[in-house]
Scaffold this active site. Structure first.
Site, PDB file in Angstrom:
ATOM      1  N   GLU A   1       0.697  -1.717   0.531  1.00 47.76           N
ATOM      2  CA  GLU A   1       0.084  -0.217   0.030  1.00 47.76           C
ATOM      3  C   GLU A   1       0.765   1.433   0.241  1.00 47.76           C
ATOM      4  O   GLU A   1       1.086   2.180  -0.664  1.00 47.76           O
ATOM      5  CB  GLU A   1      -0.700  -0.180   1.402  1.00 47.76           C
TER       6      GLU A   1
ATOM      7  N   GLU B   1       1.840 -11.678   5.155  1.00 49.80           N
ATOM      8  CA  GLU B   1       2.908 -10.320   4.308  1.00 49.80           C
ATOM      9  C   GLU B   1       3.392  -9.274   4.947  1.00 49.80           C
ATOM     10  O   GLU B   1       4.478  -8.783   5.772  1.00 49.80           O
ATOM     11  CB  GLU B   1       2.749 -10.110   2.916  1.00 49.80           C
TER      12      GLU B   1
ATOM     13  N   ARG C   1       7.177  -6.590   7.677  1.00 46.47           N
ATOM     14  CA  ARG C   1       7.620  -5.831   8.076  1.00 46.47           C
ATOM     15  C   ARG C   1       8.127  -4.986   8.692  1.00 46.47           C
ATOM     16  O   ARG C   1       7.682  -5.129   9.659  1.00 46.47           O
ATOM     17  CB  ARG C   1       6.467  -4.550   6.782  1.00 46.47           C
TER      18      ARG C   1
END
Length: 300
Positions: free
Chosen positions: A96, A129, A133
């Site tokens: 995003e 996912e 991060r």
């Protein structure tokens, strides 16, 4: 250079394939699915919708602008990942920040990996996912783990296998959600660390939790000092205080924010002040023009 050109040409060719109604791919068994699924394709940003399962809720504007500058100079180095919803309609799974930054500089297309997944698979992919991060705060990670438990019914053992983390690590994150919401916000805003939170969580009384949180912030206590404070509480030892914060400090902050900063900057300014007088001021803006207006005000 030749490889890069061929790769881009391939992406454009596959994009054309996806726009052909006679080749609408809805499952991995469909014709030409092997040419699309898992490949890098140049997708129109207008055809991509934001993933409602995205665990991230905070996007640092300065960091986003820095990423946008990098993309403007070098392009989108790491493709985003999307899942196909319908004909020429996609939903973001991960990336995003890259998508937002690309939009910020006016790009119309971004490189993307195509996945075909149902809602549950999409949720798992998005959460797993994003958990990996480095820039998610501890509470965002904890909420992601909790969603995997609540919505997908994964056990901590199954999550451990999915995200490659020890079960004890996952448990430590999940325990943060038992903290008072004020303290969770303090962790998200960087006033205290996850280590502080893990120490405070050993106290069940939420009022006592917030009292200790205030001491940590006002006295700038380390994690070890916080652990000692919690230990003293359990042993019934009175806590030492180093200067009592002024009782009316919160009132002063509210009035200053309302009567001075809001009026001056023409936006809802957020002010956070600790008991020792330290704090931060956040000035929001709605556009580049609004940002430039605020800069002019600051520069006089």
């Amino acid at each position: 250079m030749t490889k890069a050109i061929k790769k881009q040409a391939l992406g454009r060719g596959l994009s054309a394939l996806l726009k052909d109604p006679e080749n609408d791919i809805k499952s991995v068994e469909d014709k030409n699915a092997d040419k699309v699924v898992g490949n890098i394709i140049e997708l129109e940003i207008s055809a991509i919708e934001i993933n409602p399962f995205q665990p991230r809720s905070n996007f640092n504007e300065e960091s986003l602008r820095e990423l946008a500058t990098s993309i403007k100079e070098l392009g989108v180095i790491q493709p985003i990942t999307v899942r196909k919803l319908d004909f020429n309609k996609y939903q973001l799974i991960s990336g995003e920040r890259r998508l937002r930054a690309s939009t910020l500089i006016g790009l119309t297309h971004v490189p993307a990996y195509i996945r075909i997944a149902n809602d549950n698979e999409s949720l798992v992919m998005a959460l797993v996912e994003n958990i990996q991060r480095h820039d998610l705060d501890p509470i965002e990670i904890a909420l992601s783990y909790q969603r995997l438990i609540d919505e997908i019914q994964l056990t901590q053992e199954q999550m451990s296998e999915r995200v490659g983390k020890k079960r004890s690590t996952i448990s430590n994150y999940l325990r943060l959600l038992k903290l008072d919401p004020i303290i969770q916000t303090g962790i998200r805003d960087g006033f205290i660390s996850m280590g502080h939170g893990r120490a405070i969580i050993n106290i069940e009384d939420l009022d006592v939790q917030t009292d200790i949180y205030q001491k940590i912030v006002s006295q700038n206590l380390s994690v070890r000092e916080t652990e000692a404070l919690v230990k003293n509480y359990h042993e019934g030892v009175p806590a030492k205080t180093e200067g009592k914060p002024k009782a009316d400090s919160a009132f002063v902050v509210r009035e200053t924010q309302k009567n001075t900063f809001n009026d001056y900057f023409g936006s809802k300014v957020d002010i956070k002040v600790a008991g020792n007088g330290k704090g931060k001021i956040t000035i929001p803006f709605n556009s580049e023009a609004d940002f430039n207006r605020i800069i002019k005000l600051i520069n006089g």
